[in-house]
Write an enzyme that holds these catalytic residues in place. Structure first.
Site, PDB file in Angstrom:
ATOM      1  N   ASN A  37       0.811  -1.219   0.000  1.00 32.09           N
ATOM      2  CA  ASN A  37       0.000   0.000   0.000  1.00 32.09           C
ATOM      3  C   ASN A  37       0.852   1.279   0.000  1.00 32.09           C
ATOM      4  OD1 ASN A  37      -2.469   1.240  -0.016  1.00 32.09           O
ATOM      5  ND2 ASN A  37      -3.013   0.739   2.107  1.00 32.09           N
ATOM      6  N   HIS A 122     -14.967  -4.888   9.811  1.00 28.42           N
ATOM      7  CA  HIS A 122     -14.831  -3.557  10.420  1.00 28.42           C
ATOM      8  C   HIS A 122     -16.191  -2.888  10.610  1.00 28.42           C
ATOM      9  CE1 HIS A 122     -10.531  -2.760   8.683  1.00 28.42           C
ATOM     10  NE2 HIS A 122     -10.652  -3.964   9.199  1.00 28.42           N
ATOM     11  N   ARG A 147     -14.615  -5.585  14.478  1.00 31.82           N
ATOM     12  CA  ARG A 147     -13.677  -4.576  14.977  1.00 31.82           C
ATOM     13  C   ARG A 147     -14.400  -3.242  15.019  1.00 31.82           C
ATOM     14  NH1 ARG A 147      -8.583  -1.935  11.741  1.00 31.82           N
ATOM     15  NH2 ARG A 147     -10.182  -0.425  11.194  1.00 31.82           N
ATOM     16  N   TYR A 159      -8.369   7.737  12.820  1.00 29.87           N
ATOM     17  CA  TYR A 159      -7.986   6.600  11.999  1.00 29.87           C
ATOM     18  C   TYR A 159      -9.123   5.567  11.962  1.00 29.87           C
ATOM     19  CZ  TYR A 159      -6.706   1.916  11.258  1.00 29.87           C
ATOM     20  OH  TYR A 159      -6.754   0.637  10.819  1.00 29.87           O
ATOM     21  N   ASP A 210      -8.473  -1.654  17.076  1.00 28.98           N
ATOM     22  CA  ASP A 210      -7.145  -1.400  16.501  1.00 28.98           C
ATOM     23  C   ASP A 210      -6.616  -0.064  17.014  1.00 28.98           C
ATOM     24  OD1 ASP A 210      -4.889  -1.198  14.955  1.00 28.98           O
ATOM     25  OD2 ASP A 210      -5.895  -1.594  13.040  1.00 28.98           O
ATOM     26  N   HIS A 212      -3.555   1.032  16.258  1.00 29.92           N
ATOM     27  CA  HIS A 212      -2.717   1.531  15.166  1.00 29.92           C
ATOM     28  C   HIS A 212      -1.403   2.143  15.637  1.00 29.92           C
ATOM     29  CE1 HIS A 212      -3.029   2.051  10.749  1.00 29.92           C
ATOM     30  NE2 HIS A 212      -3.691   0.945  10.997  1.00 29.92           N
ATOM     31  N   GLU A 236      -5.315  -4.396  19.112  1.00 34.75           N
ATOM     32  CA  GLU A 236      -4.340  -4.564  18.023  1.00 34.75           C
ATOM     33  C   GLU A 236      -3.319  -3.436  17.971  1.00 34.75           C
ATOM     34  OE1 GLU A 236      -6.334  -5.248  14.316  1.00 34.75           O
ATOM     35  OE2 GLU A 236      -4.756  -4.267  13.163  1.00 34.75           O
ATOM     36  N   GLU A 262       0.938  -6.541  11.451  1.00 28.53           N
ATOM     37  CA  GLU A 262       0.586  -6.253  10.058  1.00 28.53           C
ATOM     38  C   GLU A 262       1.690  -5.506   9.318  1.00 28.53           C
ATOM     39  OE1 GLU A 262      -3.113  -4.012  10.833  1.00 28.53           O
ATOM     40  OE2 GLU A 262      -2.111  -2.299   9.918  1.00 28.53           O
ATOM     41  N   ARG A 283      -0.156 -11.159  13.294  1.00 24.92           N
ATOM     42  CA  ARG A 283      -0.972 -10.659  12.183  1.00 24.92           C
ATOM     43  C   ARG A 283      -0.252 -10.565  10.840  1.00 24.92           C
ATOM     44  NH1 ARG A 283      -5.321  -8.354  11.911  1.00 24.92           N
ATOM     45  NH2 ARG A 283      -4.740  -6.385  10.908  1.00 24.92           N
ATOM     46  N   HIS A 312      -3.658 -10.083   8.832  1.00 26.84           N
ATOM     47  CA  HIS A 312      -4.100  -8.815   8.261  1.00 26.84           C
ATOM     48  C   HIS A 312      -4.899  -9.103   6.985  1.00 26.84           C
ATOM     49  CE1 HIS A 312      -2.495  -4.719   6.560  1.00 26.84           C
ATOM     50  NE2 HIS A 312      -3.687  -4.577   7.114  1.00 26.84           N
ATOM     51  N   GLU A 339      -8.860 -11.417   9.366  1.00 30.40           N
ATOM     52  CA  GLU A 339      -9.529 -10.139   9.081  1.00 30.40           C
ATOM     53  C   GLU A 339     -10.199 -10.209   7.713  1.00 30.40           C
ATOM     54  OE1 GLU A 339      -6.870  -6.779   9.010  1.00 30.40           O
ATOM     55  OE2 GLU A 339      -8.519  -5.330   8.961  1.00 30.40           O
ATOM     56  N   TRP A 402       2.479   5.140  13.274  1.00 26.42           N
ATOM     57  CA  TRP A 402       1.307   4.668  12.519  1.00 26.42           C
ATOM     58  C   TRP A 402       0.957   3.303  13.002  1.00 26.42           C
ATOM     59  CZ3 TRP A 402      -2.713   3.995   9.518  1.00 26.42           C
ATOM     60  CH2 TRP A 402      -3.180   5.085   8.770  1.00 26.42           C
TER      61      TRP A 402
HETATM   62  C1  CS2 Z   1      -5.556  -1.677   9.418  1.00 23.77           C
HETATM   63  C2  CS2 Z   1      -5.341  -1.408   7.952  1.00 23.77           C
HETATM   64  O1  CS2 Z   1      -6.852  -3.518   8.775  1.00 23.77           O
HETATM   65  C3  CS2 Z   1      -6.149  -3.046   9.651  1.00 23.77           C
HETATM   66  O2  CS2 Z   1      -5.932  -3.580  10.700  1.00 23.77           O
HETATM   67  O3  CS2 Z   1      -4.536  -1.440  10.274  1.00 23.77           O
HETATM   68  O4  CS2 Z   1      -6.395  -0.624   7.552  1.00 23.77           O
HETATM   69  C4  CS2 Z   1      -4.045  -0.735   7.550  1.00 23.77           C
HETATM   70  O5  CS2 Z   1      -4.060   0.603   7.898  1.00 23.77           O
HETATM   71  C5  CS2 Z   1      -3.828  -0.838   6.081  1.00 23.77           C
HETATM   72  O6  CS2 Z   1      -4.041  -2.143   5.651  1.00 23.77           O
HETATM   73  C6  CS2 Z   1      -2.433  -0.372   5.713  1.00 23.77           C
HETATM   74  O7  CS2 Z   1      -2.148  -0.662   4.405  1.00 23.77           O
HETATM   75 MG    MG Z   2      -4.470  -2.802  11.904  1.00 25.64          MG
END
Ligand code: CS2
Ligand code: MG
Length: 402
Positions: A37, A122, A147, A159, A210, A212, A236, A262, A283, A312, A339, A402
Site C-alpha cells: 500500500n 470492520h 472490529r 484513523y 485497533d 494503530h 491490536e 501487520e 498478524r 491482516h 480479518e 502509525w
Molecule cells: C488496518 C489497515 O486492517 C487493519 O488492521 O490497520 O487498515 C491498515 O491501515 C492498512 O491495511 C495499511 O495498508
Molecule cells: Mg491494523
C-alpha cells in the site's frame, strides 16, 4: 515444469493492486499478489527489474529452493519491498503446484483442520451511536466478530473512520493527507465506547479494536486494563513493535489479549514477541510476510508458544492474498481469526474467486490452487493511480507512529 514467462499486472479497480502472473511450459499459470500500500511501484520494479529475469527456465515445482534463492541469494534481506516481491513469487508457485496436482492449496498444507475460518470485519462510526449501529449491521449480516472504531471527540479525523458517507478505504488517492491525534482524548474515550457497545450488543459477539501503533507501552497498558470489563477478543497494534521488549510492560498490567504484526515481514520481527509470550495473535499476512512458505514457518513457530494467527486482511491485500490466507488458515492448527474487510464489487469482478462467506466463517473453496482468477481486460480499464495512507500528527505538530 519450467517457468517460461512472468509479468506484472498493475491496476486500480477502486484501489491499487500489483499482481504477478507466472506461466509454465505445461500451460499452467499461477497468480501472486505483490501489493504494498502506497509503495506499489517499488515492488513492481523489484520484481520486473531484478527478480523475474532470474526465474525464467527454473523448475516451478521447487518452491522452497526458489524462496531461499530469492531470500538468501539477494544478500540484502528482509524489508517490506523485498518480502512482498518474494511473497508474490511464492504464492504464484503454490498456485501452480495446486493446479498441477489438481487440488486446492489447503490440501497441500496438511488438509483442513476446520470447516471454515472465523473472520472479523470492520464497523466504523463518527460517534458511539453510529458505531453501535455499524456493529449491529455487521452482526445482522452474520459476522460473529467485529472490529469497532469510532471518531474521538475533539480529534478532527480519527484513523479507521470514513470522512464522508463512502465506505472506508485506508489509502487515499493523490498525495498523503494529514490528520490530528490526541492520546489523552483517545484514552478517555475508548472505554466509554466499549462500555456502550457491550450494553447494546451483548456479551457473545467478539469485539476487537485497533490502536494503530499510537501509544507508548504504559499508555497501552492503561488502555488494556480499562477495557478488561468488556473482554475484547484483542487490542491490536497497541504500541510500535520495533521495540519488542515494550510489550513486556503492557503484559505486566493487563489481560486484554494483544495482536500485532501487520507491518512485519519476517519471523525475525516477532521472534522475541512470540518466544516471550508477549502477544496472543500474530498478524503477518501472506503477501508482506514472504508468501505461504514463510508464513507457514511463522505459524508453526508461534504454535509452540500458544500464539495463534490473525492475519491482516484489509482491502490492500488483493483477493489473491485473501485466498492464500484462507487456505493456510483452514490447514494450520493454531489459526485464530482472519480479518475480512470486504473488497468493492469492482475489485471482486477483476479478481473472480472461489472463496465464500457463510455465517461469520469463510472457506477458500475447492478450486485447484488458490482459486482466484484475474480478468485482465477489465483490469486494463483501471490503470494505477497514486495513493497513500494518511499521516497523523499530534496536537503539537509532531508525527505519531502509525
Ligand atoms: C488496518 C489497515 O486492517 C487493519 O488492521 O490497520 O487498515 C491498515 O491501515 C492498512 O491495511 C495499511 O495498508
Ligand atoms: Mg491494523
Amino acid at each position: 515444469m519450467k517457468i517460461t514467462s512472468a509479468r506484472l499486472i498493475v491496476c486500480s479497480p477502486d484501489r491499487n493492486f500489483v499482481t504477478l502472473r507466472m506461466e509454465t511450459d505445461e500451460g499452467i499459470y499461477g497468480l501472486g499478489d505483490a501489493t504494498l500500500n502506497g509503495r506499489e511501484l517499488a515492488v513492481a520494479s523489484y520484481l520486473e527489474d531484478h527478480v523475474l529475469p532470474c526465474l525464467i527456465g527454473r523448475d516451478a515445482s521447487r518452491i522452497e529452493d526458489i524462496w531461499q534463492y530469492l531470500y538468501r541469494g539477494a544478500y540484502w534481506r528482509r524489508g517490506p519491498v523485498t518480502m512482498a516481491a518474494i511473497g508474490a513469487v511464492d504464492m504464484a508457485l503454490w498456485d501452480i503446484k495446486g493446479k498441477a496436482l489438481n487440488t486446492p492449496l489447503y490440501n497441500l498444507l496438511g488438509g483442513a483442520s476446520r470447516e471454515g475460518c472465523m473472520v472479523y470485519t470492520h464497523a466504523n462510526g463518527k460517534d458511539i451511536s453510529e458505531t453501535i449501529d455499524a456493529v449491529q449491521k455487521e452482526m445482522a449480516t452474520g459476522y460473529v466478530a467485529v472490529r469497532a472504531q469510532a471518531g474521538v471527540p475533539g480529534v478532527a479525523s480519527s484513523y479507521g473512520v470514513p470522512k464522508g458517507t463512502s465506505s472506508y478505504e485506508p489509502a487515499e488517492r493523490g498525495l498523503p493527507s494529514e490528520g490530528l491525534w490526541s492520546t489523552e482524548r483517545y484514552l478517555n474515550f475508548v472505554p466509554k465506547l466499549f462500555e456502550q457497545l457491550r450494553q447494546h450488543v451483548g456479551e457473545d459477539v467478539h469485539l476487537l479494536h485497533d490502536v494503530h501503533h499510537r501509544l507508548t507501552p504504559i499508555e497501552a497498558a492503561r488502555l488494556g486494563k480499562s477495557l478488561e470489563p468488556y473482554h475484547l477478543f484483542w487490542m491490536e497494534d497497541p504500541t510500535p513493535a520495533e521495540l519488542q521488549s515494550g510489550f513486556a510492560s503492557i503484559r505486566q498490567h493487563t489481560t486484554t489479549p494483544i495482536a500485532v504484526g501487520e507491518v512485519f515481514n519476517t519471523l525475525w520481527d516477532c521472534k522475541e514477541l512470540i518466544e516471550r509470550q508477549l502477544i496472543d495473535y500474530i498478524r503477518i499476512t501472506v503477501v508482506h510476510g514472504g508468501g505461504i512458505s514463510h508464513l507457514r514457518k511463522i505459524a508453526d513457530f508461534a504454535d509452540i508458544y500458544q500464539v495463534r494467527t490473525g492475519c491482516h486482511g484489509a482491502t490492500d491485500m488483493s483477493p489473491i492474498t485473501m485466498a492464500a490466507a484462507l487456505h493456510l488458515g483452514l490447514a494450520i492448527h493454531n489459526f485464530g481469526i482472519q480479518e475480512h474487510m470486504r473488497h468493492t464489487t469492482l475489485t471482486d469482478e477483476v479478481f473472480p474467486h472461489a472463496y465464500r462467506f457463510d455465517a461469520g466463517y469463510m472457506h477458500p473453496g475447492d478450486a485447484p490452487g488458490l482459486g482466484v482468477e484475474i480478468d485482465e481486460a477489465l483490469a486494463a480499464k483501471y490503470p494505477y493511480q497514486r495513493a497513500y495512507l494518511p499521516i497523523a500528527r499530534k496536537l503539537d505538530g509532531t508525527l505519531t507512529d502509525w
